[in-house]
Every structure is written in structure tokens, then in C-alpha cells.
Design an enzyme around this catalytic site. Structure first.
Site, PDB file in Angstrom:
ATOM      1  N   PRO A   1       0.812  -1.219   0.000  1.00  0.00           N
ATOM      2  CA  PRO A   1       0.000   0.000   0.000  1.00  0.00           C
ATOM      3  C   PRO A   1       0.842   1.264   0.000  1.00  0.00           C
ATOM      4  CG  PRO A   1      -0.015  -1.017   2.188  1.00  0.00           C
ATOM      5  CD  PRO A   1       0.780  -1.932   1.299  1.00  0.00           C
TER       6      PRO A   1
ATOM      7  N   ASP B   1       9.560  -2.155  -8.193  1.00  0.00           N
ATOM      8  CA  ASP B   1      10.615  -3.164  -8.333  1.00  0.00           C
ATOM      9  C   ASP B   1      11.010  -3.753  -6.981  1.00  0.00           C
ATOM     10  OD1 ASP B   1      10.568  -2.614 -10.991  1.00  0.00           O
ATOM     11  OD2 ASP B   1      12.315  -1.307 -10.983  1.00  0.00           O
ATOM     12  N   GLY B   2      10.907  -2.940  -5.928  1.00  0.00           N
ATOM     13  CA  GLY B   2      11.247  -3.422  -4.581  1.00  0.00           C
ATOM     14  C   GLY B   2      10.273  -4.507  -4.136  1.00  0.00           C
TER      15      GLY B   2
ATOM     16  N   GLU C   1      10.886  -8.575  -3.406  1.00  0.00           N
ATOM     17  CA  GLU C   1      10.426  -9.377  -2.254  1.00  0.00           C
ATOM     18  C   GLU C   1       9.819 -10.702  -2.724  1.00  0.00           C
ATOM     19  OE1 GLU C   1       7.958  -8.238   0.886  1.00  0.00           O
ATOM     20  OE2 GLU C   1       8.781  -6.232   1.074  1.00  0.00           O
TER      21      GLU C   1
ATOM     22  N   SER D   1       7.728   3.237  -8.056  1.00  0.00           N
ATOM     23  CA  SER D   1       8.366   4.495  -8.450  1.00  0.00           C
ATOM     24  C   SER D   1       9.056   4.383  -9.807  1.00  0.00           C
ATOM     25  CB  SER D   1       9.400   4.896  -7.399  1.00  0.00           C
ATOM     26  OG  SER D   1       8.767   5.079  -6.162  1.00  0.00           O
ATOM     27  N   THR D   2       9.745   3.280 -10.066  1.00  0.00           N
ATOM     28  CA  THR D   2      10.458   3.130 -11.337  1.00  0.00           C
ATOM     29  C   THR D   2       9.732   2.135 -12.252  1.00  0.00           C
ATOM     30  OG1 THR D   2      12.484   3.377 -10.032  1.00  0.00           O
ATOM     31  CG2 THR D   2      12.754   2.784 -12.326  1.00  0.00           C
TER      32      THR D   2
ATOM     33  N   ARG E   1      11.990   9.114   1.112  1.00  0.00           N
ATOM     34  CA  ARG E   1      10.888   8.282   0.634  1.00  0.00           C
ATOM     35  C   ARG E   1       9.554   9.009   0.624  1.00  0.00           C
ATOM     36  NH1 ARG E   1       9.745   3.534  -1.097  1.00  0.00           N
ATOM     37  NH2 ARG E   1      11.574   2.299  -1.551  1.00  0.00           N
TER      38      ARG E   1
ATOM     39  N   GLY F   1      16.853  -1.494  -6.405  1.00  0.00           N
ATOM     40  CA  GLY F   1      16.242  -0.477  -5.549  1.00  0.00           C
ATOM     41  C   GLY F   1      16.402  -0.753  -4.067  1.00  0.00           C
TER      42      GLY F   1
HETATM   43  C1  LIG Z   1      20.884  14.134 -14.681  1.00  0.00           C
HETATM   44  C2  LIG Z   1      20.095  13.314 -15.655  1.00  0.00           C
HETATM   45  C3  LIG Z   1      19.962  11.921 -15.151  1.00  0.00           C
HETATM   46  C4  LIG Z   1      19.235  11.037 -16.107  1.00  0.00           C
HETATM   47  C5  LIG Z   1      19.539   9.615 -15.741  1.00  0.00           C
HETATM   48  C6  LIG Z   1      18.593   8.679 -16.377  1.00  0.00           C
HETATM   49  C7  LIG Z   1      19.086   7.271 -16.205  1.00  0.00           C
HETATM   50  C8  LIG Z   1      17.953   6.407 -15.910  1.00  0.00           C
HETATM   51  C9  LIG Z   1      18.337   4.939 -15.853  1.00  0.00           C
HETATM   52  C10 LIG Z   1      17.364   4.275 -14.990  1.00  0.00           C
HETATM   53  C11 LIG Z   1      17.677   2.837 -14.726  1.00  0.00           C
HETATM   54  C12 LIG Z   1      16.663   2.326 -13.764  1.00  0.00           C
HETATM   55  C13 LIG Z   1      16.934   0.951 -13.348  1.00  0.00           C
HETATM   56  C14 LIG Z   1      15.880   0.521 -12.368  1.00  0.00           C
HETATM   57  C15 LIG Z   1      16.080   0.399 -11.114  1.00  0.00           C
HETATM   58  C16 LIG Z   1      14.966   0.037 -10.167  1.00  0.00           C
HETATM   59  O1  LIG Z   1      14.988  -1.341  -9.922  1.00  0.00           O
HETATM   60  C17 LIG Z   1      15.145   0.811  -8.880  1.00  0.00           C
HETATM   61  C18 LIG Z   1      14.001   0.502  -7.885  1.00  0.00           C
HETATM   62  O2  LIG Z   1      12.761   0.801  -8.444  1.00  0.00           O
HETATM   63  P1  LIG Z   1      11.423   1.044  -7.542  1.00  0.00           P
HETATM   64  O3  LIG Z   1      11.354  -0.044  -6.536  1.00  0.00           O
HETATM   65  O4  LIG Z   1      10.262   0.984  -8.501  1.00  0.00           O
HETATM   66  O5  LIG Z   1      11.608   2.361  -6.891  1.00  0.00           O
HETATM   67  N1  LIG Z   1      15.127   2.227  -9.178  1.00  0.00           N
HETATM   68  C19 LIG Z   1      16.183   3.006  -8.994  1.00  0.00           C
HETATM   69  O6  LIG Z   1      17.187   2.585  -8.502  1.00  0.00           O
HETATM   70  C20 LIG Z   1      16.059   4.459  -9.417  1.00  0.00           C
HETATM   71  C21 LIG Z   1      17.214   4.914 -10.237  1.00  0.00           C
HETATM   72  C22 LIG Z   1      16.952   6.330 -10.693  1.00  0.00           C
HETATM   73  C23 LIG Z   1      18.180   6.999 -11.143  1.00  0.00           C
HETATM   74  C24 LIG Z   1      17.966   8.445 -11.510  1.00  0.00           C
HETATM   75  N1  LIG Z   2       3.418  -2.575   4.156  1.00  0.00           N
HETATM   76  C1  LIG Z   2       4.642  -2.126   3.933  1.00  0.00           C
HETATM   77  N2  LIG Z   2       5.179  -1.163   4.729  1.00  0.00           N
HETATM   78  C2  LIG Z   2       6.403  -0.661   4.496  1.00  0.00           C
HETATM   79  N3  LIG Z   2       7.224  -1.076   3.494  1.00  0.00           N
HETATM   80  C3  LIG Z   2       6.743  -2.036   2.677  1.00  0.00           C
HETATM   81  C4  LIG Z   2       5.441  -2.606   2.862  1.00  0.00           C
HETATM   82  N4  LIG Z   2       5.254  -3.543   1.898  1.00  0.00           N
HETATM   83  C5  LIG Z   2       6.387  -3.566   1.149  1.00  0.00           C
HETATM   84  N5  LIG Z   2       7.278  -2.672   1.610  1.00  0.00           N
HETATM   85  C6  LIG Z   2       8.634  -2.329   1.103  1.00  0.00           C
HETATM   86  O1  LIG Z   2       8.533  -1.107   0.376  1.00  0.00           O
HETATM   87  C7  LIG Z   2       9.663  -0.967  -0.465  1.00  0.00           C
HETATM   88  C8  LIG Z   2       9.328  -0.256  -1.738  1.00  0.00           C
HETATM   89  O2  LIG Z   2       8.334  -0.916  -2.384  1.00  0.00           O
HETATM   90  P1  LIG Z   2       7.966  -0.734  -3.913  1.00  0.00           P
HETATM   91  O3  LIG Z   2       6.621  -1.368  -4.088  1.00  0.00           O
HETATM   92  O4  LIG Z   2       9.032  -1.212  -4.762  1.00  0.00           O
HETATM   93  O5  LIG Z   2       7.782   0.845  -4.102  1.00  0.00           O
HETATM   94  P2  LIG Z   2       8.752   1.926  -4.772  1.00  0.00           P
HETATM   95  O6  LIG Z   2       8.808   1.609  -6.220  1.00  0.00           O
HETATM   96  O7  LIG Z   2       8.080   3.240  -4.502  1.00  0.00           O
HETATM   97  O8  LIG Z   2      10.092   1.806  -4.125  1.00  0.00           O
HETATM   98  C9  LIG Z   2      10.162  -2.379  -0.702  1.00  0.00           C
HETATM   99  O9  LIG Z   2      11.435  -2.452  -0.166  1.00  0.00           O
HETATM  100  C10 LIG Z   2       9.209  -3.274   0.083  1.00  0.00           C
HETATM  101  O10 LIG Z   2       9.935  -4.295   0.729  1.00  0.00           O
END
Ligand SMILES: CCCCCCCCCCCCC/C=C/[C@@H](O)[C@H](COP(=O)(O)O)NC(=O)CCCCC
Ligand SMILES: Nc1ncnc2c1ncn2[C@@H]1O[C@H](COP(=O)(O)OP(=O)(O)O)[C@@H](O)[C@H]1O
Ligand SMILES: [Ca+2]
Length: 559
Positions: free
Chosen positions: A152, A211-212, A216, A254-255, A318, A520
Site C-alpha cells: 500500500p 521493483d522493490g 520481495e 516508483s520506477t 521516501r 532499488g
Molecule cells: C541528470 C540526468 C539523469 C538522467 C539519468 C537517467 C538514467 C535512468 C536509468 C534508470 C535505470 C533504472 C533501473 C531501475 C532500477 C529500479 O529497480 C530501482 C528501484 O525501483 P522502484 O522499486 O520501482 O523504486 N530504481 C532506482 O534505482 C532508481 C534509479 C533512478 C536513477 C535516476
Molecule cells: N506494508 C509495507 N510497509 C512498508 N514497506 C513495505 C510494505 N510492503 C512492502 N514494503 C517495502 O517497500 C519498499 C518499496 O516498495 P515498492 O513497491 O518497490 O515501491 P517503490 O517503487 O516506490 O520503491 C520495498 O522495499 C518493500 O519491501
């Protein structure tokens, strides 16, 4: 080319749709409806020139979501009640059935479309419903029961709403039953899958999040599978057992790079429909070890230096949601930190392509389908097993702004072609990208190329290799206290100490080592060993479809 036998005709009738008569046919491959020319129309055609080809529609049976008898109801004058009444001379009956099917719209997105066909009598209507349902029941790859985990708090905290409003209605229309768990803490889904979940009851696991959250799920499933088979994950040379359950991702993070790179969009409805039709996409997974201790698995980005530092900084922000990566990205870019160390890697054979060959991994990718000769690496780390090919480890020392490994392209909305545009989802390799120390201006040029069509590897300070395994050793050994600090990531204690370290350069610890960004999640060790496991998991996806497939879906002329 070999001529395909014509599929057997199962049912054909004249049915009406929007006051027009259509020849509707069902065979084992398609449901089609083609307008029947009426005499009146033909006469009009003779006066004004040739008739246009009558509208034809083809829906592959494998893309039909459901069929149901439709209750036709129209308002009547009788006490304002709704009653079944005839609508037009052609639709002078109330018997109809509605077929829901997949329709492709722009940017690799799918939608659920419907057609309602009217029959002259109920028997015919039921015959159609039954015939289509029989065809659907033959599609045994479709999931019937799913275990769903919702984070959530992922992304913009919309996971629950996205699931309830966009996904649950599609699952229920497709008669998929679900057990839904809204997570209450980080690692709730992982621990549940690892020890408690009754996996035999399900045809797949779905995660709603980023991706996080996906990470999991794979940790839970892979660990459970190894545990059930007696495989020790701590041994970096073990051959891991592939997971049998498929995983679906409803993007709400987020990503959302894993969803984007396997489906082509981060659209929840599209992902739900890929689950419904029972798609299957195998995927490589990296295992990460430190001194024969298992640390983590990774499927997308494994990044030291720039991406590790972006992540470490962004975790403190965050509360900002996805925008945290932009703020931390700029801050990290300005800090321009570099790290010294040694990378050793086992290169892949060139028959699996190279990171700069511009052969992008697409649905039905030939490279991922190759027999896995070059894909499994043996227990003897110095050679590749099952083939005569001998792999020779290569060693590179230097000062790096970033060391990235991408098991797949890592395409995402921020970078539509991704970190390594030609990386493959299921070829048993990862692309290792080394960005050596360079000027801020050059590094910016390199980063910006991730967002446009230019080649981000075309710089003298960037090297890229396709590998099966690699190791990284930082130049200066990590101290236990530094490891401890990084293990306590996110806690107040860690923030307090890293603040002190930054303010006391003599200590130097926050400058000597970066952290690894593992899909991530922050990894506490700098020194790691990484190995790619070919096709260890399967997703409810099919890879990114070629553009032409969805631009003109099953157009009349193409059939
Ligand atoms: C100054 C200009 C910078 C432009 C850079 C653009 C490069 C983008 C490449 C992104 C690669 C992303 C690879 C994905 C990683 C994800 O697994 C990880 C976690 O995602 P989530 O759980 O959904 O948050 N995301 C990241 O580590 C974010 C990387 C962002 C870097 C700007
Ligand atoms: N109920 C929860 N409370 C807090 N953190 C959580 C919960 N469920 C999952 N997470 C953790 O939240 C983190 C981010 O989750 P994710 O769905 O990838 O979102 P984001 O893309 O915004 O990082 C992960 O590390 C996951 O383990
Ligand atoms: Ca790969």
C-alpha cells in the site's frame, strides 16, 4: 514457408450487431465477424460506385477474456420499469451474448474491448456461449487462482486503489479467483511466501507495487523453491532450481522498470490482461554472494557508485514518492564521487550477441530462445560447462563513477530504451557497464544519452561487456564498522554516523566505498560475487511486442 492447415470451423451463424447483419464464425484460432452485404446496400453501391470492403473483425481465441449471455434491457413506458423489449427489426429478439477481448492501443498498452452479438433465439445464443467457453477451457496456460500481494506504500501509495478499481474487475470477469494480502510491513510478502503460503493452491503470484516489491516476491519464491529442493543458496556455485509459479506485476511503484521492460508499458490494465491470457516470459536472475554467504537476488539494476549513492540518498526522502530519485540524482551527480576497485568477469560467448549490437530483446526473441549451450556456468568458476567453450576471466582495475550490471534492458519511463538497450531478458547473461572517472560534463553527456536515442556507450570512458559472472573488490578493504553502518541503513543510527563521517573527512569512510543498488534495495557489502542464472523465474508477460503487431491488430488484409 510451410503452409499452415486451415483451422477447423466450429460454428458459423448470421448474427446482428448494431442493427447490421454479420457472418460470425468461430474456429480453433479466431472468432470473426464480417458484415453481410444487404440487397439494399448493394443497390446503393451500384449507383455510387463499388462498395467498400465490408468491415471484418478477427479476435484470436487466445485473446478472448470471457463470454457471457447478455440481458438486453430497455426502458418501457409501463410504470417507468426496465423491461426486455425488441430494439429494431434486426435485433427483434432479446438473446445476445457479449465477448470481452484484448484490444491493443498505443504504446504497447492493452485494453478490454467488448462486442455484443444478437441471436434469433436463445438456443443459438447458448450454443455460441458454450462453443466459445469450450475453446477458452482448452487454454490451460491461463491462471485460475492467484495469490496477490499489495504494497500500500509503493510509489504514490495508490497500490490498493489501482488493484481494486482497475485489476480486480478484470480478474473477476475472467473468472480468476484471488487471495489478496495487503502487506503490513517490509518483507511481509517475502516471509509469507518463504514459509507460510500454500503455493500448491495457486497458478501464480501477483505483486502490486514497484521493483522493490517484485524483489520481495522473487526472494520468497526462489528461496522457497531451493529450500524445498534441498539446494543451499549460500553456495555461489550451486545450480539453482527454477521456480514453477509465474509472477505477475501490477505496476504501482516508483520506477516500475521490471514491468516496463517485460511488457513495454507501466499500465496496470495491460499487466492484468497479460496475466489473464496466461502469458509466460522466462527471466534471468543474478545471485549475489559475499564470501560464500548469500546476500540477494537481482533482476534489473545492480549499480555501485552513482546508482548506489542515488539510492542511499533517496531512501531518506521516501516521503517524496518517485520524485525522490530526481532530487537525489541531481545531488549525487553534483557530488561527482568516484570509487576505486577491481572488477573481474567471465565474458559470454559472442553467439549471445553483444551489448552494442542493437539487437533488442523483443517478444519471441531468438537469442533468448537459443539452446542454452552458453547459458549455464559450471561449478568450476574458470570455465563454462556443457560446452567446449572455455571462458577466461578478465580483470580491470580503475577509478569508476559507476559500475552497473543489467540483467535486462532496465527500460523505464525515465529511460525508455534503458540502461543497456540490447540486454536480453532470458539469455543467461548480464551487461556489465563500467563508467570510468571523467569530467562532470562528460558524465552528464553520458547520463543524458539514457533519455534520448544517442548511444550511451559511445564514450572513451565507458566500457560494456556481456558476462555470465563478475566480482568486485574495492581497493580499500571494508571495515566491520563500516559494514555495520551500512547494514543499519535507514535507521536513525546510520544517518547519525554517516553525517558524522561526512563532517569529519579524516574518517573518510563514506567516501571510500559506495553501496550496491540492487533492484532499488541497498546492499551492505561493497565486495561481491555475482552470477547470472538463466531463466530462473517466469513472468506473466511476453516481452515487448514489435510495434507493427499492435498498430494494426489482425487487420482484414493481413489474414
Ligand atoms: C541528470 C540526468 C539523469 C538522467 C539519468 C537517467 C538514467 C535512468 C536509468 C534508470 C535505470 C533504472 C533501473 C531501475 C532500477 C529500479 O529497480 C530501482 C528501484 O525501483 P522502484 O522499486 O520501482 O523504486 N530504481 C532506482 O534505482 C532508481 C534509479 C533512478 C536513477 C535516476
Ligand atoms: N506494508 C509495507 N510497509 C512498508 N514497506 C513495505 C510494505 N510492503 C512492502 N514494503 C517495502 O517497500 C519498499 C518499496 O516498495 P515498492 O513497491 O518497490 O515501491 P517503490 O517503487 O516506490 O520503491 C520495498 O522495499 C518493500 O519491501
Ligand atoms: Ca539477461
Amino acid at each position: 514457408m510451410e503452409k499452415q492447415p486451415k483451422p477447423q470451423l466450429l460454428l458459423s451463424s448470421q448474427l446482428s450487431l448494431l442493427n447490421r447483419v454479420y457472418e460470425v464464425t468461430l474456429n480453433g484460432v479466431f472468432l470473426s465477424w464480417k458484415e453481410v452485404e444487404t440487397r439494399q446496400k448493394r443497390a446503393v453501391g451500384n449507383i455510387y460506385g463499388p462498395l467498400k470492403a465490408a468491415g471484418s473483425h478477427y479476435v484470436p481465441v487466445c485473446e478472448i477474456i470471457s463470454v457471457q449471455e447478455t440481458e438486453e434491457e430497455c426502458p418501457s413506458t409501463d410504470l417507468g420499469k426496465w423491461q426486455k423489449v425488441p430494439q429494431s427489426p434486426v435485433e427483434s429478439n432479446q438473446h445476445a451474448f457479449t465477448v470481452s477481448y484484448v484490444e491493443r492501443i498505443q504504446k504497447h498498452r492493452w485494453r478490454c474491448s467488448e462486442v455484443t452479438l444478437h441471436c434469433t433465439d436463445r438456443t443459438l445464443c447458448l450454443q455460441w456461449v458454450q462453443a466459445i467457453r469450450e475453446q477458452l477451457s482448452l487454454l490451460t496456460i491461463r491462471p485460475k487462482r492467484l495469490l496477490v500481494y499489495i504494497n500500500p506504500y509503493g510509489g504514490k501509495h495508490r497500490g490498493k486503489r489501482i488493484y481494486e478499481q482497475k485489476v480486480a474487475p478484470i480478474f473477476s470477469r475472467a473468472c480468476i479467483s484471488t487471495d489478496v494480502i495487503v502487506t503490513e510491513r517490509a518483507n511481509h510478502a517475502r516471509d509469507h511466501l518463504k514459509t507460510e503460503a500454500e503455493l500448491k493452491k495457486y497458478d501464480g503470484v501477483v505483486c502490486v507495487g514497484g521493483d522493490g516489491m517484485f524483489s520481495e516476491i522473487i526472494h520468497g519464491l526462489i528461496s522457497r523453491t531451493q529450500c524445498d529442493s534441498g539446494v543451499d543458496q549460500n553456495r555461489s556455485d550451486e545450480t539453482l532450481i527454477p521456480c514453477s509459479l509465474r509472477i505477475g506485476i501490477i505496476p504501482a511503484g516508483s520506477t516500475d522498470c521490471i514491468c516496463y521492460a517485460t511488457v513495454g508499458s507501466n499500465d496496470p490494465v495491460t499487466s492484468a490482461l497479460h496475466i489473464v491470457v496466461g502469458d509466460s516470459q522466462p527471466m534471468d536472475v543474478c545471485s549475489i554472494h559475499h564470501n560464500n554467504t548469500f546476500l540477494r537476488y537481482s533482476v534489473s539494476l545492480l549499480g555501485y557508485g552513482f546508482y548506489g549513492d542515488v539510492l542511499t540518498d533517496s531512501e531518506r526522502k521516501r516521503w517524496m514518492g518517485p520524485a525522490r530519485y530526481d532530487i537525489s540524482g541531481v545531488k549525487t551527480f553534483l557530488s561527482h564521487r568516484y570509487y576505486e576497485g577491481t572488477i573481474s568477469f567471465l565474458p559470454a560467448d559472442e553467439n549471445v550477441g553483444t551489448p552494442r549490437d542493437k539487437l533488442q530483446c523483443r517478444s519471441g526473441c531468438n537469442i533468448c530462445r537459443l539452446p542454452s549451450l552458453d547459458k549455464q556456468v559450471s561449478k568450476d568458476e574458470e570455465s563454462i560447462s556443457d560446452t567446449d567453450t572455455k571462458g577466461v576471466w578478465q580483470v580491470i582495475r580503475g577509478k569508476f563513477l559507476a559500475i552497473n550490471a543489467a540483467c535486462m534492458s532496465c527500460a523505464c519511463p525515465r529511460s525508455p530504451k534503458g540502461l543497456s538497450p540490447s540486454a536480453h531478458l532470458a539469455d543467461g547473461t548480464a551487461d556489465l557497464i563500467l563508467v570510468r572517472k571523467c569530467s562532470r560534463f562528460d558524465f552528464l553527456r553520458h547520463l543524458l544519452r539514457h533519455t534520448n536515442k544517442d548511444d550511451q556507450f559511445d564514450h572513451p570512458f565507458v566500457e560494456v561487456y556481456r558476462v555470465h559472472q563478475f566480482r568486485f573488490t574495492p581497493r580499500y578493504e571494508e571495515t566491520d564498522s563500516e559494514l555495520e553502518l551500512r547494514e543499519a541503513e535507514g535507521s536513525g543510527r546510520k544517518r547519525f554516523f554517516s553525517q558524522i563521517c561526512r563532517e569529519h573527512p579524516a574518517c573518510n569512510c563514506s567516501l571510500v566505498h559506495s553501496s550496491w543498488n540492487c533492484d532499488g534495495e541497498i546492499l551492505p557489502h561493497a565486495a561481491i560475487q555475482v552470477r547470472v542464472h538463466c531463466q530462473l523465474i517466469k513472468l506473466f508477460a511476453r516481452g515487448i511486442e514489435e510495434q507493427s503487431v499492435f498498430e494494426e491488430p489482425y487487420a482484414l488484409n493481413a489474414i
